[in-house]
Design a protein around this motif. Structure first.
Motif, PDB file in Angstrom:
ATOM      1  N   PHE A   3      17.068 -21.713  36.902  1.00  0.00           N
ATOM      2  CA  PHE A   3      16.976 -20.266  37.150  1.00  0.00           C
ATOM      3  C   PHE A   3      16.129 -19.645  36.047  1.00  0.00           C
ATOM      4  CE2 PHE A   3      20.838 -21.258  34.840  1.00  0.00           C
ATOM      5  CZ  PHE A   3      20.880 -20.336  33.808  1.00  0.00           C
ATOM      6  N   GLU A   4      15.770 -18.402  36.197  1.00  0.00           N
ATOM      7  CA  GLU A   4      14.901 -17.720  35.244  1.00  0.00           C
ATOM      8  C   GLU A   4      15.171 -16.221  35.274  1.00  0.00           C
ATOM      9  OE1 GLU A   4      10.775 -16.852  37.383  1.00  0.00           O
ATOM     10  OE2 GLU A   4      11.310 -19.000  37.466  1.00  0.00           O
ATOM     11  N   GLU A 101       7.623  -9.392  27.629  1.00  0.00           N
ATOM     12  CA  GLU A 101       6.866  -9.631  28.851  1.00  0.00           C
ATOM     13  C   GLU A 101       6.941 -11.087  29.292  1.00  0.00           C
ATOM     14  OE1 GLU A 101       5.567  -7.301  30.637  1.00  0.00           O
ATOM     15  OE2 GLU A 101       6.196  -5.793  29.176  1.00  0.00           O
ATOM     16  N   SER A 102       7.505 -11.938  28.421  1.00  0.00           N
ATOM     17  CA  SER A 102       7.587 -13.358  28.777  1.00  0.00           C
ATOM     18  C   SER A 102       8.747 -13.610  29.727  1.00  0.00           C
ATOM     19  CB  SER A 102       7.753 -14.214  27.519  1.00  0.00           C
ATOM     20  OG  SER A 102       9.002 -13.953  26.923  1.00  0.00           O
ATOM     21  N   THR A 103       8.706 -14.762  30.366  1.00  0.00           N
ATOM     22  CA  THR A 103       9.765 -15.162  31.296  1.00  0.00           C
ATOM     23  C   THR A 103      10.564 -16.301  30.682  1.00  0.00           C
ATOM     24  OG1 THR A 103       8.404 -14.550  33.189  1.00  0.00           O
ATOM     25  CG2 THR A 103      10.278 -16.011  33.615  1.00  0.00           C
ATOM     26  N   PHE A 104      11.911 -16.186  30.766  1.00  0.00           N
ATOM     27  CA  PHE A 104      12.797 -17.232  30.255  1.00  0.00           C
ATOM     28  C   PHE A 104      13.171 -18.162  31.413  1.00  0.00           C
ATOM     29  CE2 PHE A 104      13.189 -13.754  27.307  1.00  0.00           C
ATOM     30  CZ  PHE A 104      13.296 -14.358  26.071  1.00  0.00           C
ATOM     31  N   PHE A 105      12.952 -19.453  31.193  1.00  0.00           N
ATOM     32  CA  PHE A 105      13.281 -20.467  32.200  1.00  0.00           C
ATOM     33  C   PHE A 105      14.474 -21.274  31.706  1.00  0.00           C
ATOM     34  CE2 PHE A 105       8.761 -19.559  32.541  1.00  0.00           C
ATOM     35  CZ  PHE A 105       8.606 -19.347  33.899  1.00  0.00           C
ATOM     36  N   PHE A 106      15.469 -21.447  32.571  1.00  0.00           N
ATOM     37  CA  PHE A 106      16.681 -22.183  32.223  1.00  0.00           C
ATOM     38  C   PHE A 106      16.813 -23.422  33.126  1.00  0.00           C
ATOM     39  CE2 PHE A 106      17.388 -17.923  30.749  1.00  0.00           C
ATOM     40  CZ  PHE A 106      18.107 -18.064  29.577  1.00  0.00           C
ATOM     41  N   THR A 107      17.236 -24.505  32.482  1.00  0.00           N
ATOM     42  CA  THR A 107      17.497 -25.746  33.222  1.00  0.00           C
ATOM     43  C   THR A 107      18.778 -26.368  32.672  1.00  0.00           C
ATOM     44  OG1 THR A 107      15.140 -26.162  33.521  1.00  0.00           O
ATOM     45  CG2 THR A 107      16.618 -28.030  33.855  1.00  0.00           C
ATOM     46  N   ARG A 115      16.483 -23.790  27.418  1.00  0.00           N
ATOM     47  CA  ARG A 115      15.906 -22.464  27.626  1.00  0.00           C
ATOM     48  C   ARG A 115      14.492 -22.474  27.073  1.00  0.00           C
ATOM     49  NH1 ARG A 115      16.303 -17.336  23.958  1.00  0.00           N
ATOM     50  NH2 ARG A 115      14.494 -18.505  23.194  1.00  0.00           N
ATOM     51  N   GLU A 116      13.540 -22.094  27.904  1.00  0.00           N
ATOM     52  CA  GLU A 116      12.135 -22.149  27.506  1.00  0.00           C
ATOM     53  C   GLU A 116      11.437 -20.826  27.810  1.00  0.00           C
ATOM     54  OE1 GLU A 116      10.280 -26.355  28.325  1.00  0.00           O
ATOM     55  OE2 GLU A 116      11.534 -25.791  30.047  1.00  0.00           O
ATOM     56  N   ASN A 117      10.506 -20.479  26.948  1.00  0.00           N
ATOM     57  CA  ASN A 117       9.500 -19.454  27.245  1.00  0.00           C
ATOM     58  C   ASN A 117       8.231 -19.861  26.516  1.00  0.00           C
ATOM     59  OD1 ASN A 117       9.946 -18.742  24.608  1.00  0.00           O
ATOM     60  ND2 ASN A 117      10.155 -16.557  25.003  1.00  0.00           N
ATOM     61  N   THR A 155      23.266 -11.593  36.920  1.00  0.00           N
ATOM     62  CA  THR A 155      22.616 -11.472  38.235  1.00  0.00           C
ATOM     63  C   THR A 155      21.662 -12.627  38.529  1.00  0.00           C
ATOM     64  OG1 THR A 155      20.928 -10.058  37.222  1.00  0.00           O
ATOM     65  CG2 THR A 155      22.794  -8.970  38.298  1.00  0.00           C
ATOM     66  N   VAL A 156      21.222 -13.367  37.485  1.00  0.00           N
ATOM     67  CA  VAL A 156      20.262 -14.456  37.720  1.00  0.00           C
ATOM     68  C   VAL A 156      20.947 -15.812  37.847  1.00  0.00           C
ATOM     69  CG1 VAL A 156      18.503 -13.177  36.457  1.00  0.00           C
ATOM     70  CG2 VAL A 156      19.839 -14.919  35.261  1.00  0.00           C
ATOM     71  N   LEU A 157      22.256 -15.857  37.643  1.00  0.00           N
ATOM     72  CA  LEU A 157      22.967 -17.135  37.754  1.00  0.00           C
ATOM     73  C   LEU A 157      22.919 -17.624  39.197  1.00  0.00           C
ATOM     74  CD1 LEU A 157      26.156 -16.479  35.562  1.00  0.00           C
ATOM     75  CD2 LEU A 157      24.196 -17.931  34.976  1.00  0.00           C
ATOM     76  N   PRO A 158      22.611 -18.915  39.401  1.00  0.00           N
ATOM     77  CA  PRO A 158      22.561 -19.454  40.769  1.00  0.00           C
ATOM     78  C   PRO A 158      23.945 -19.706  41.350  1.00  0.00           C
ATOM     79  CG  PRO A 158      22.061 -21.179  39.190  1.00  0.00           C
ATOM     80  CD  PRO A 158      22.197 -19.917  38.400  1.00  0.00           C
ATOM     81  N   VAL A 159      24.966 -19.644  40.493  1.00  0.00           N
ATOM     82  CA  VAL A 159      26.351 -19.819  40.931  1.00  0.00           C
ATOM     83  C   VAL A 159      27.158 -18.640  40.408  1.00  0.00           C
ATOM     84  CG1 VAL A 159      26.221 -22.347  41.023  1.00  0.00           C
ATOM     85  CG2 VAL A 159      26.896 -21.197  38.880  1.00  0.00           C
ATOM     86  N   SER A 160      28.409 -18.579  40.804  1.00  0.00           N
ATOM     87  CA  SER A 160      29.260 -17.487  40.305  1.00  0.00           C
ATOM     88  C   SER A 160      29.526 -17.673  38.820  1.00  0.00           C
ATOM     89  CB  SER A 160      30.584 -17.451  41.068  1.00  0.00           C
ATOM     90  OG  SER A 160      31.359 -18.592  40.765  1.00  0.00           O
TER      91      SER A 160
END
Length: 352
Positions: A3-4, A101-107, A115-117, A155-160
Motif C-alpha cells: 500500500f502507499e 510531495e513524495s509518496t511513501f510505499f509500504f510492503t 517503508r520507502e520513498n 484510510t490507506v490500510l488494505p485491511v482493517s
C-alpha cells in the motif's frame, strides 16, 4: 501486502501525526511541566488579588465572569473551527520531517515491514516494532527505543485496523497498543475540570481574603466603658457612656443608644471614634469623628470641623466608603446626627 500514501492527499491525518511528534518532543514536555504550573499560579495569584478587592459585589462579578468565559469559549470554538477547516485544505512543506510531495510505499513481506520513498528506506522486522500508538486518523509504529517512528493513515490500510495490529502481534506477542486519541480526550477532560476547579478556588479564596482582609484598629468598646445616667445630654437619651482620656485631659459623654455601634481609638494627639457595623470591625468600619486640640494640624481636604469645644475640635471625615442606600449608611448618619449633642468635659485634674 502493499500500500502507499502521499501526505498532501492525507492532509488531516498527516497534520495530526506532525502535531503528535511535536507534543512528544522532550523539550516540549519539559516546557509544559515547568511553564504551565507557573503560569497557572501567576494567574491564580493576580486574579485572587483583583477579585478580593471587590468582594462586596461578588455575586455580580461571578455572573459576569461566567458570561464572559462562555462567550469567549464559544468564540474560540468558532474561530478554531474556521481556521482548522482552512488549514486542512493546505499542507505546507516542512523539511524537518520529509518532502511532503513524495509518496511513501509500504510492503509487508517475509515478516518485514519496508517503508520507502525517494529519500530513504526503512526495513524492520515485525518483532522489532515496540508499540503502536493509535491516533484519530492513523497509527504510529514505534521502532526500537521509540525515538524513530513510522506513520500510516488508517484510510490507506488494505485491511482493517484490527487485522493489521493482529498481523504484527503474531510476530511480537508483547506488542503494546496505546490509544492516543482516548488519552488526549481524557487529558482534555482533566484540563477542563482543573480549569473549573481553579476558577472556583480563585473565587472562594478571593471572597474570604476580601472579606477578612481589612484594617483593624485597637479600639475601646462599650463593654470597656462605664454607663451612667445623665441630665446633661440633650438628645433625649439620659443614658450615656463615659470615656476619659487622662493624657489629653478631657472626657466624653457618648449616647447610650450607641451601645455596640462604636469603638474608640486613642492616639497621642487625638481620639478617633469609629462606627462599627453590626458591632464589630469590618470593611464598613468608618470614622465618625475625631477629637483633637486646637494646635493639632489636620488636612482640610480629608477632614472638616464639626464643632468647637473650647480648646478642642470635633473633626469629621469629608469622605466615607459606605454604600449609598445601605442600612450601614443609614445607621452611620443616625449616629452622626448625634455628634453635635455629645458633651466634652475638661478634666479638672489636668488643668493648669
Amino acid at each position: 501486502m502493499n500500500f502507499e500514501f502521499k501526505p498532501t492527499e492525507n492532509i488531516v491525518a498527516f497534520k495530526e501525526y506532525l502535531s503528535f511528534l511535536t507534543k512528544t518532543l522532550p523539550g516540549v514536555r519539559i516546557y509544559k511541566k515547568t511553564i504551565y504550573p507557573i503560569v497557572i499560579l501567576i494567574l491564580f495569584y493576580f486574579s485572587t488579588i483583583v477579585l478580593s478587592k471587590t468582594y462586596d459585589i461578588f455575586h455580580y462579578i461571578i455572573v459576569i465572569t461566567i458570561i464572559v468565559i462562555l462567550f469567549y469559549y464559544l468564540l474560540f470554538l468558532l474561530i478554531f473551527k474556521i481556521v482548522k477547516n482552512k488549514k486542512n485544505k493546505v499542507l505546507k512543506n516542512n523539511a524537518i520531517y520529509c518532502d511532503l510531495e513524495s509518496t511513501f510505499f509500504f510492503t509487508i513481506d517475509d515478516d518485514y515491514l519496508i517503508r520507502e520513498n525517494e529519500f530513504s528506506t526503512i526495513k524492520i522486522h515485525l518483532s522489532n516494532i515496540k508499540d503502536i500508538i493509535l491516533l484519530n486518523n492513523g497509527l504510529v509504529l514505534s521502532i526500537g527505543s521509540g525515538h524513530n517512528s513510522i506513520f500510516i493513515p488508517t484510510t490507506v490500510l488494505p485491511v482493517s485496523l484490527e487485522e493489521f495490529i493482529s498481523l504484527i502481534k503474531e510476530k511480537n506477542p508483547s506488542l503494546m497498543v496505546f490509544e492516543e486519541f482516548a488519552r488526549l480526550k481524557k487529558l482534555k477532560k482533566k484540563i477542563y475540570i482543573s480549569f473549573v476547579l481553579m476558577i472556583i478556588l480563585t473565587f472562594v479564596t478571593s471572597f474570604f481574603i476580601g472579606k477578612y482582609n481589612f484594617k483593624r484598629y485597637d479600639l475601646i468598646l462599650t463593654s470597656d466603658l462605664t454607663k451612667q445616667n445623665s441630665t446633661n445630654f440633650t438628645s433625649g437619651d439620659n443614658l450615656h457612656y463615659i470615656y476619659e482620656n487622662f493624657t489629653l485631659g478631657f472626657s466624653l459623654a457618648l449616647p447610650g443608644k450607641w451601645e455596640g455601634k462604636f469603638g474608640i481609638e486613642e492616639k497621642s494627639d487625638r481620639v478617633n471614634i469609629y462606627y462599627l457595623a453590626n458591632g464589630k470591625q469590618s470593611h464598613d468600619t468608618t470614622l465618625l469623628f475625631s477629637v483633637r486640640g486646637l494646635d493639632v494640624f489636620f488636612n482640610t481636604i480629608d477632614f472638616y470641623i464639626i464643632k468647637n469645644e473650647g480648646l478642642y475640635l470635633f473633626v469629621g471625615p469629608t469622605k466615607i466608603g459606605l454604600k449609598r442606600g445601605s442600612k450601614e449608611l443609614l445607621e452611620y448618619e443616625e449616629l452622626y446626627n448625634d455628634i453635635k449633642n455629645i458633651k466634652l468635659y475638661r478634666n479638672t485634674y489636668n488643668q493648669g
